[in-house]
Scaffold this motif. Structure first.
Motif, PDB file in Angstrom:
ATOM      1  N   ASN A  29       0.733  -1.134   0.081  1.00  0.00           N
ATOM      2  CA  ASN A  29      -0.098  -0.019  -0.141  1.00  0.00           C
ATOM      3  C   ASN A  29       0.838   1.329   0.039  1.00  0.00           C
ATOM      4  N   LEU A  30       1.045   1.772  -1.174  1.00  0.00           N
ATOM      5  CA  LEU A  30       2.220   2.816  -1.354  1.00  0.00           C
ATOM      6  C   LEU A  30       1.672   4.027  -1.958  1.00  0.00           C
ATOM      7  N   THR A  31       2.084   5.141  -1.603  1.00  0.00           N
ATOM      8  CA  THR A  31       1.642   6.373  -2.355  1.00  0.00           C
ATOM      9  C   THR A  31       2.949   7.172  -2.765  1.00  0.00           C
ATOM     10  N   GLY A  32       3.140   7.304  -4.136  1.00  0.00           N
ATOM     11  CA  GLY A  32       4.169   7.993  -4.893  1.00  0.00           C
ATOM     12  C   GLY A  32       3.919   9.572  -4.282  1.00  0.00           C
ATOM     13  N   PHE A  33       4.837  10.400  -3.980  1.00  0.00           N
ATOM     14  CA  PHE A  33       4.653  11.614  -3.805  1.00  0.00           C
ATOM     15  C   PHE A  33       5.748  12.744  -4.241  1.00  0.00           C
ATOM     16  N   TYR A  34       6.917  12.415  -4.790  1.00  0.00           N
ATOM     17  CA  TYR A  34       7.747  13.131  -5.089  1.00  0.00           C
ATOM     18  C   TYR A  34       8.447  12.759  -6.408  1.00  0.00           C
ATOM     19  N   SER A  35       8.451  13.273  -7.686  1.00  0.00           N
ATOM     20  CA  SER A  35       8.758  12.911  -8.805  1.00  0.00           C
ATOM     21  C   SER A  35      10.321  13.161  -8.803  1.00  0.00           C
ATOM     22  N   TYR A  36      11.515  12.662  -8.601  1.00  0.00           N
ATOM     23  CA  TYR A  36      12.764  12.981  -8.392  1.00  0.00           C
ATOM     24  C   TYR A  36      13.187  13.136  -9.795  1.00  0.00           C
ATOM     25  N   TYR A  37      13.304  12.201 -10.466  1.00  0.00           N
ATOM     26  CA  TYR A  37      13.570  12.293 -11.999  1.00  0.00           C
ATOM     27  C   TYR A  37      12.338  12.776 -12.802  1.00  0.00           C
ATOM     28  N   GLN A  38      12.341  13.687 -13.721  1.00  0.00           N
ATOM     29  CA  GLN A  38      11.261  14.182 -14.411  1.00  0.00           C
ATOM     30  C   GLN A  38      11.081  13.189 -15.498  1.00  0.00           C
ATOM     31  N   TYR A  39      11.857  12.412 -16.010  1.00  0.00           N
ATOM     32  CA  TYR A  39      11.546  11.376 -16.938  1.00  0.00           C
ATOM     33  C   TYR A  39      12.360  10.058 -16.810  1.00  0.00           C
ATOM     34  N   ASP A 204      26.359  16.109 -16.979  1.00  0.00           N
ATOM     35  CA  ASP A 204      25.594  16.321 -18.366  1.00  0.00           C
ATOM     36  C   ASP A 204      24.527  15.415 -18.532  1.00  0.00           C
ATOM     37  N   GLY A 205      24.601  14.269 -17.982  1.00  0.00           N
ATOM     38  CA  GLY A 205      23.458  13.280 -18.168  1.00  0.00           C
ATOM     39  C   GLY A 205      22.316  13.560 -17.313  1.00  0.00           C
ATOM     40  N   VAL A 206      22.780  13.595 -16.062  1.00  0.00           N
ATOM     41  CA  VAL A 206      21.771  13.836 -15.050  1.00  0.00           C
ATOM     42  C   VAL A 206      20.993  15.052 -15.172  1.00  0.00           C
ATOM     43  N   ASP A 207      21.679  16.184 -15.433  1.00  0.00           N
ATOM     44  CA  ASP A 207      20.688  17.510 -15.234  1.00  0.00           C
ATOM     45  C   ASP A 207      19.420  17.466 -15.954  1.00  0.00           C
ATOM     46  N   PRO A 208      19.463  16.945 -17.229  1.00  0.00           N
ATOM     47  CA  PRO A 208      18.279  16.843 -17.796  1.00  0.00           C
ATOM     48  C   PRO A 208      16.970  16.346 -17.160  1.00  0.00           C
ATOM     49  N   LEU A 209      17.527  15.128 -16.515  1.00  0.00           N
ATOM     50  CA  LEU A 209      16.315  14.150 -15.560  1.00  0.00           C
ATOM     51  C   LEU A 209      15.757  15.110 -14.544  1.00  0.00           C
ATOM     52  N   PHE A 210      16.720  16.113 -14.012  1.00  0.00           N
ATOM     53  CA  PHE A 210      16.095  17.109 -13.054  1.00  0.00           C
ATOM     54  C   PHE A 210      15.250  18.176 -13.476  1.00  0.00           C
ATOM     55  N   LEU A 212      12.894  20.823 -15.302  1.00  0.00           N
ATOM     56  CA  LEU A 212      11.472  20.879 -15.741  1.00  0.00           C
ATOM     57  C   LEU A 212      11.312  21.413 -17.013  1.00  0.00           C
ATOM     58  N   ALA A 213      10.582  20.390 -17.939  1.00  0.00           N
ATOM     59  CA  ALA A 213      10.198  20.902 -19.288  1.00  0.00           C
ATOM     60  C   ALA A 213       9.638  22.304 -19.299  1.00  0.00           C
ATOM     61  N   ASP A 214       8.523  22.484 -18.483  1.00  0.00           N
ATOM     62  CA  ASP A 214       7.807  23.579 -18.309  1.00  0.00           C
ATOM     63  C   ASP A 214       7.459  24.153 -16.639  1.00  0.00           C
ATOM     64  N   PRO A 215       8.534  24.876 -16.078  1.00  0.00           N
ATOM     65  CA  PRO A 215       8.460  24.983 -14.540  1.00  0.00           C
ATOM     66  C   PRO A 215       7.163  25.712 -14.320  1.00  0.00           C
ATOM     67  N   ALA A 216       6.177  26.202 -15.134  1.00  0.00           N
ATOM     68  CA  ALA A 216       5.164  27.042 -14.962  1.00  0.00           C
ATOM     69  C   ALA A 216       4.080  25.985 -14.662  1.00  0.00           C
ATOM     70  N   ALA A 217       4.127  25.056 -15.459  1.00  0.00           N
ATOM     71  CA  ALA A 217       2.953  23.683 -15.367  1.00  0.00           C
ATOM     72  C   ALA A 217       3.453  22.744 -14.620  1.00  0.00           C
ATOM     73  N   GLY A 218       4.643  22.789 -14.298  1.00  0.00           N
ATOM     74  CA  GLY A 218       5.137  21.423 -13.369  1.00  0.00           C
ATOM     75  C   GLY A 218       6.109  21.657 -12.423  1.00  0.00           C
ATOM     76  N   PRO A 219       5.910  22.431 -11.129  1.00  0.00           N
ATOM     77  CA  PRO A 219       7.146  22.508 -10.249  1.00  0.00           C
ATOM     78  C   PRO A 219       7.831  21.361  -9.800  1.00  0.00           C
ATOM     79  N   MET A 220       9.017  21.615  -9.279  1.00  0.00           N
ATOM     80  CA  MET A 220       9.694  20.491  -8.633  1.00  0.00           C
ATOM     81  C   MET A 220       8.912  19.633  -7.781  1.00  0.00           C
ATOM     82  N   GLY A 221       9.091  18.244  -8.015  1.00  0.00           N
ATOM     83  CA  GLY A 221       8.423  17.032  -7.198  1.00  0.00           C
ATOM     84  C   GLY A 221       7.016  16.658  -7.884  1.00  0.00           C
ATOM     85  N   ARG A 222       6.432  17.456  -8.783  1.00  0.00           N
ATOM     86  CA  ARG A 222       5.100  17.223  -8.970  1.00  0.00           C
ATOM     87  C   ARG A 222       5.155  16.018 -10.011  1.00  0.00           C
TER      88      ARG A 222
END
Length: 260
Positions: A29-39, A204-210, A212-222
């Motif tokens: 019974n788990l809840t995901g609550f923070y998207s660490y890598y965006q992709y 260089d490889g990790v930075d894109p994973l963090f 945000l493609a659209d900071p206005a639509a998706g703040p960190m963790g969303r």
């Protein structure tokens, strides 16, 4: 990882999305609550000079994976299924990572490889030219999702809020100060930063994973709940998670407070 897997006895855990679904499909019974890598940190790639131009061209081919239990193996199953191919339409072969995978593509043992971003960094460092094979519309959900027992999330909001706020602050600081990231990692694990060039290539490889493609639509963790639902259904459909995984919850309840 199932409901009785000891790794899930810890109240907070970071896992790739497919692992969380496998656990909840087995009864956790788990809840995901923070998207660490965006992709998702995986892509199917092939040699740059290969005649293979799309995933559809891999029907009947042998495709490399690092190991049968790795996240890239589940990714391959899901992305190929999304592209209209069942497992019998291709062969997955464990060939190892990085240089071993490049050699297997070079000598024709495999036509393509399900690569993590670290594999791609290694390819670049060794001068192996490759190209990605994308699946348009594939639901690339949270690449690394922090999750906890749902009861823990409900009972400990201050912990979840404090952790998320610290992660947002650390992520923003790290993206702005690469030298600080290397120094911090080097203090904890000196062997990981002995090769300064490789350490920077990893960043260089990790930075894109963090990022945000659209900071206005998706703040960190969303967590994008619609994309999550599509990915969840895909993972269930290929049998990588049980039917109970359909009940897996993700929460954005703390996102606003994290990003203040």
């Amino acid at each position: 990882p199932g409901a009785d897997n000891p790794s899930w006895e810890r109240p907070l855990e970071g896992k790739v999305a497919a692992d969380i679904l496998a656990a909840t499909g087995a009864g956790a019974n788990l809840t995901g609550f923070y998207s660490y890598y965006q992709y998702l940190p995986f892509r199917v790639v092939t040699a740059a000079d290969s005649p293979v131009a799309s995933l559809a061209d891999l029907k009947g081919a042998t495709i490399g994976i690092t190991s049968v239990s790795g996240g890239e193996a589940t990714y391959l199953r899901s992305v190929m299924a999304f592209s209209g191919m069942a497992e019998g339409d291709y062969e997955a072969l464990a060939v190892g990572e990085g240089g071993m995978a490049a050699s297997a593509m070079t000598d024709g043992t495999i036509k393509a490889f399900s690569a993590s971003f670290v594999d791609e960094i290694i390819f670049g460092g060794m001068g192996f030219a490759y190209k990605p094979l994308a699946a348009e519309g594939y639901p690339g959900t949270a690449g690394l999702l922090l999750a906890a027992d749902s009861g823990f999330v409900t009972d400990n909001p201050a912990v979840i809020e404090g952790l998320g706020r610290a992660l947002v602050k650390a992520t923003a600081t790290g993206l702005a100060n690469r030298e600080l990231v290397v120094a911090t990692c080097g203090a904890a694990a000196p062997h990981e930063t002995e090769d300064a060039g490789f350490a920077m290539a990893v960043l260089d490889g990790v930075d894109p994973l963090f990022t945000l493609a659209d900071p206005a639509a998706g703040p960190m963790g969303r967590v994008d709940e619609a994309v999550w639902a599509s990915y969840r259904d895909l993972i269930i459909s290929i049998g990588a998670a049980g039917a109970d995984a359909a009940k897996t919850e993700v929460s954005n309840a703390f996102v606003e407070s994290w990003n203040k």
